[in-house]
Design a protein around this motif. Structure first.
Motif, PDB file in Angstrom:
ATOM      1  N   HIS A 121       7.241   9.765  11.055  1.00 22.14           N
ATOM      2  CA  HIS A 121       7.509   9.442   9.661  1.00 22.14           C
ATOM      3  C   HIS A 121       8.709  10.236   9.156  1.00 22.14           C
ATOM      4  O   HIS A 121       9.087  11.247   9.743  1.00 22.14           O
ATOM      5  CB  HIS A 121       6.273   9.713   8.803  1.00 22.14           C
ATOM      6  N   PHE A 122       9.265   9.804   8.031  1.00 22.43           N
ATOM      7  CA  PHE A 122      10.527  10.381   7.551  1.00 22.43           C
ATOM      8  C   PHE A 122      10.306  11.496   6.551  1.00 22.43           C
ATOM      9  O   PHE A 122       9.653  11.324   5.517  1.00 22.43           O
ATOM     10  CB  PHE A 122      11.383   9.269   6.939  1.00 22.43           C
ATOM     11  N   ARG A 123      10.877  12.647   6.857  1.00 21.10           N
ATOM     12  CA  ARG A 123      10.731  13.832   6.009  1.00 21.10           C
ATOM     13  C   ARG A 123      11.349  13.599   4.640  1.00 21.10           C
ATOM     14  O   ARG A 123      12.452  13.063   4.532  1.00 21.10           O
ATOM     15  CB  ARG A 123      11.433  15.004   6.718  1.00 21.10           C
ATOM     16  N   LEU A 124      10.647  13.972   3.598  1.00 19.67           N
ATOM     17  CA  LEU A 124      11.081  13.905   2.185  1.00 19.67           C
ATOM     18  C   LEU A 124      11.259  12.478   1.664  1.00 19.67           C
ATOM     19  O   LEU A 124      11.791  12.271   0.569  1.00 19.67           O
ATOM     20  CB  LEU A 124      12.390  14.684   1.948  1.00 19.67           C
ATOM     21  N   LEU A 125      10.851  11.476   2.478  1.00 20.58           N
ATOM     22  CA  LEU A 125      10.994  10.094   2.021  1.00 20.58           C
ATOM     23  C   LEU A 125       9.669   9.362   1.931  1.00 20.58           C
ATOM     24  O   LEU A 125       9.562   8.371   1.225  1.00 20.58           O
ATOM     25  CB  LEU A 125      11.919   9.307   2.971  1.00 20.58           C
ATOM     26  N   GLU A 126       8.659   9.813   2.650  1.00 17.53           N
ATOM     27  CA  GLU A 126       7.383   9.096   2.665  1.00 17.53           C
ATOM     28  C   GLU A 126       6.546   9.458   1.445  1.00 17.53           C
ATOM     29  O   GLU A 126       6.655  10.565   0.904  1.00 17.53           O
ATOM     30  CB  GLU A 126       6.594   9.443   3.940  1.00 17.53           C
ATOM     31  N   VAL A 127       5.711   8.490   1.046  1.00 21.44           N
ATOM     32  CA  VAL A 127       4.811   8.719  -0.094  1.00 21.44           C
ATOM     33  C   VAL A 127       3.386   8.379   0.305  1.00 21.44           C
ATOM     34  O   VAL A 127       3.161   7.715   1.311  1.00 21.44           O
ATOM     35  CB  VAL A 127       5.231   7.875  -1.326  1.00 21.44           C
ATOM     36  N   ASP A 128       2.444   8.835  -0.525  1.00 16.20           N
ATOM     37  CA  ASP A 128       1.049   8.550  -0.175  1.00 16.20           C
ATOM     38  C   ASP A 128       0.673   7.096  -0.491  1.00 16.20           C
ATOM     39  O   ASP A 128      -0.088   6.482   0.254  1.00 16.20           O
ATOM     40  CB  ASP A 128       0.098   9.544  -0.862  1.00 16.20           C
ATOM     41  N   HIS A 129       1.222   6.533  -1.572  1.00 21.77           N
ATOM     42  CA  HIS A 129       0.943   5.135  -1.907  1.00 21.77           C
ATOM     43  C   HIS A 129       2.249   4.410  -2.167  1.00 21.77           C
ATOM     44  O   HIS A 129       2.965   4.745  -3.110  1.00 21.77           O
ATOM     45  CB  HIS A 129       0.056   5.035  -3.157  1.00 21.77           C
ATOM     46  N   ARG A 130       2.511   3.419  -1.322  1.00 19.21           N
ATOM     47  CA  ARG A 130       3.777   2.691  -1.433  1.00 19.21           C
ATOM     48  C   ARG A 130       3.676   1.552  -2.440  1.00 19.21           C
ATOM     49  O   ARG A 130       2.583   1.069  -2.737  1.00 19.21           O
ATOM     50  CB  ARG A 130       4.153   2.090  -0.078  1.00 19.21           C
ATOM     51  N   VAL A 131       4.832   1.089  -2.910  1.00 20.83           N
ATOM     52  CA  VAL A 131       4.889  -0.087  -3.769  1.00 20.83           C
ATOM     53  C   VAL A 131       4.894  -1.298  -2.840  1.00 20.83           C
ATOM     54  O   VAL A 131       5.807  -1.469  -2.040  1.00 20.83           O
ATOM     55  CB  VAL A 131       6.199  -0.092  -4.601  1.00 20.83           C
ATOM     56  N   ILE A 132       3.876  -2.132  -2.955  1.00 22.47           N
ATOM     57  CA  ILE A 132       3.790  -3.318  -2.082  1.00 22.47           C
ATOM     58  C   ILE A 132       4.271  -4.521  -2.887  1.00 22.47           C
ATOM     59  O   ILE A 132       3.816  -4.733  -4.021  1.00 22.47           O
ATOM     60  CB  ILE A 132       2.338  -3.554  -1.608  1.00 22.47           C
ATOM     61  N   VAL A 133       5.175  -5.276  -2.312  1.00 23.48           N
ATOM     62  CA  VAL A 133       5.665  -6.487  -2.993  1.00 23.48           C
ATOM     63  C   VAL A 133       5.693  -7.636  -1.998  1.00 23.48           C
ATOM     64  O   VAL A 133       5.821  -7.416  -0.794  1.00 23.48           O
ATOM     65  CB  VAL A 133       7.083  -6.299  -3.595  1.00 23.48           C
ATOM     66  N   PRO A 134       5.564  -8.876  -2.513  1.00 20.86           N
ATOM     67  CA  PRO A 134       5.647 -10.009  -1.579  1.00 20.86           C
ATOM     68  C   PRO A 134       7.107 -10.331  -1.251  1.00 20.86           C
ATOM     69  O   PRO A 134       7.989 -10.195  -2.095  1.00 20.86           O
ATOM     70  CB  PRO A 134       5.003 -11.155  -2.379  1.00 20.86           C
ATOM     71  N   THR A 135       7.349 -10.774  -0.015  1.00 22.27           N
ATOM     72  CA  THR A 135       8.705 -11.146   0.419  1.00 22.27           C
ATOM     73  C   THR A 135       9.119 -12.443  -0.267  1.00 22.27           C
ATOM     74  O   THR A 135       8.266 -13.262  -0.628  1.00 22.27           O
ATOM     75  CB  THR A 135       8.707 -11.358   1.948  1.00 22.27           C
ATOM     76  N   GLU A 136      10.424 -12.603  -0.432  1.00 23.88           N
ATOM     77  CA  GLU A 136      10.991 -13.840  -0.997  1.00 23.88           C
ATOM     78  C   GLU A 136      10.422 -14.186  -2.364  1.00 23.88           C
ATOM     79  O   GLU A 136      10.299 -15.366  -2.703  1.00 23.88           O
ATOM     80  CB  GLU A 136      10.757 -15.027  -0.038  1.00 23.88           C
TER      81      GLU A 136
END
Lengths: 227, 67
Positions: free
Chosen positions: A131-146
């Protein structure tokens, strides 16, 4: 996300960002042409191939007035085109509220019942392998594609800014004000961003992660999370 | 030396124009056009479900764990 040696823009994940990448290439061409012209003339002057005690030269004065004006117009026209494209009114499929706090983001999906969560950076000590240091979060924003997503950005305390470079989004989060932006994720994937307005000690440690998934998966995630 | 500046100026202004348009053309055909083609190629046969399944299997998504 950007890699450690990244000099250029990140790969576009939205149509607006693709336009911006192309405009950047266009502006870079203009800048390169001007810089190489100046460098060439500078080399000539320094090697004494060109020198003059002229005090009056109407023709060249005309040229170096008209030419820069033409260059500016060549830059302004595509720039304004993209500016108006960004401002187009489009019916969003989803509305998401992003609220900046010291020092985390909270998200509210008001189209759904009880779908709100906070998004804190994953501390480096808790980071899983890969995983990426200083960029990952515990809860991501989920959005639908297109799907067109409208994001309403505000802040709870001080100024913040919600930015995701690969989607071509950066919107200031101002307390007491709602700013609106929208994007459309062209492809599935995970897109990273960081807070872009100085907001205190942990300004660099409140990242944004947008996860774009097919609509069916978004719907199952939203029903699971809101229940 | 008569008319030397004018002669040199004519020659080098043409040279400067060629250098600057050459640099812009090189950038356009070496960077800008390949980039446009790369985006067009990527989306020509883009299958979101196939991409999604591969990323899901790799454990990339929070909303869609591998199993």
């Amino acid at each position: 996300m950007a890699n450690h040696s990244q000099l250029t823009l990140q790969d576009a994940a939205s149509p607006i960002m693709e336009e911006l990448v192309q405009f950047h290439d266009h502006a870079m061409m203009v800048a390169l042409a001007i810089c190489s012209l100046v460098l060439y003339l500078l080399t000539l002057v320094l090697s004494e191939k060109l020198s003059s005690s002229t005090v009056d030269a109407q023709a060249i004065e005309l040229v170096w007035t008209i030419l820069p004006a033409a260059v500016l117009i060549a830059l302004a026209l595509p720039s304004l085109r993209i500016l108006y494209l960004m401002d187009e009114v489009n019916e969003p499929d989803l509305t998401l509220k992003a609220i900046g706090h010291q020092w985390y983001w909270s998200y509210e999906y008001t189209d759904f019942k009880d779908l709100t969560f906070d998004s804190y950076m994953t501390p480096t000590t808790d980071l899983p392998l890969g995983h990426f240091r200083l960029l990952e979060v515990d809860h991501r924003v989920i959005v639908p594609t297109e799907s067109t997503v409208r994001v309403i950005v505000t802040a709870d305390d001080v100024l913040h800014s919600w930015a995701v470079p690969s989607l071509g989004v950066k919107t200031d989060a101002i307390p007491g004000r709602l700013n609106q932006t929208s994007f459309l994720a062209n492809r599935v994937g995970v897109f990273y961003g960081q807070c872009s307005e100085i907001c205190g000690a942990n300004h660099s440690f409140m990242p944004i992660v947008v996860e774009s998934v097919p609509l069916a998966n978004f719907e199952s995630w939203s029903s699971l999370t809101s229940s | 030396m008569r008319g030397l500046l004018a002669k040199r100026m004519k020659f080098h202004l043409l040279g400067a124009f060629l250098v600057s348009t050459g640099a812009a053309a090189i950038f356009k055909f070496a960077v800008a056009e390949p980039r446009k083609r790369a985006y067009a190629e990527y989306y020509k046969h883009y299958d979101p479900m196939k991409d999604f399944k591969a990323m899901k299997a790799a454990g990339v998504f929070e909303s869609a764990p591998p199993k």
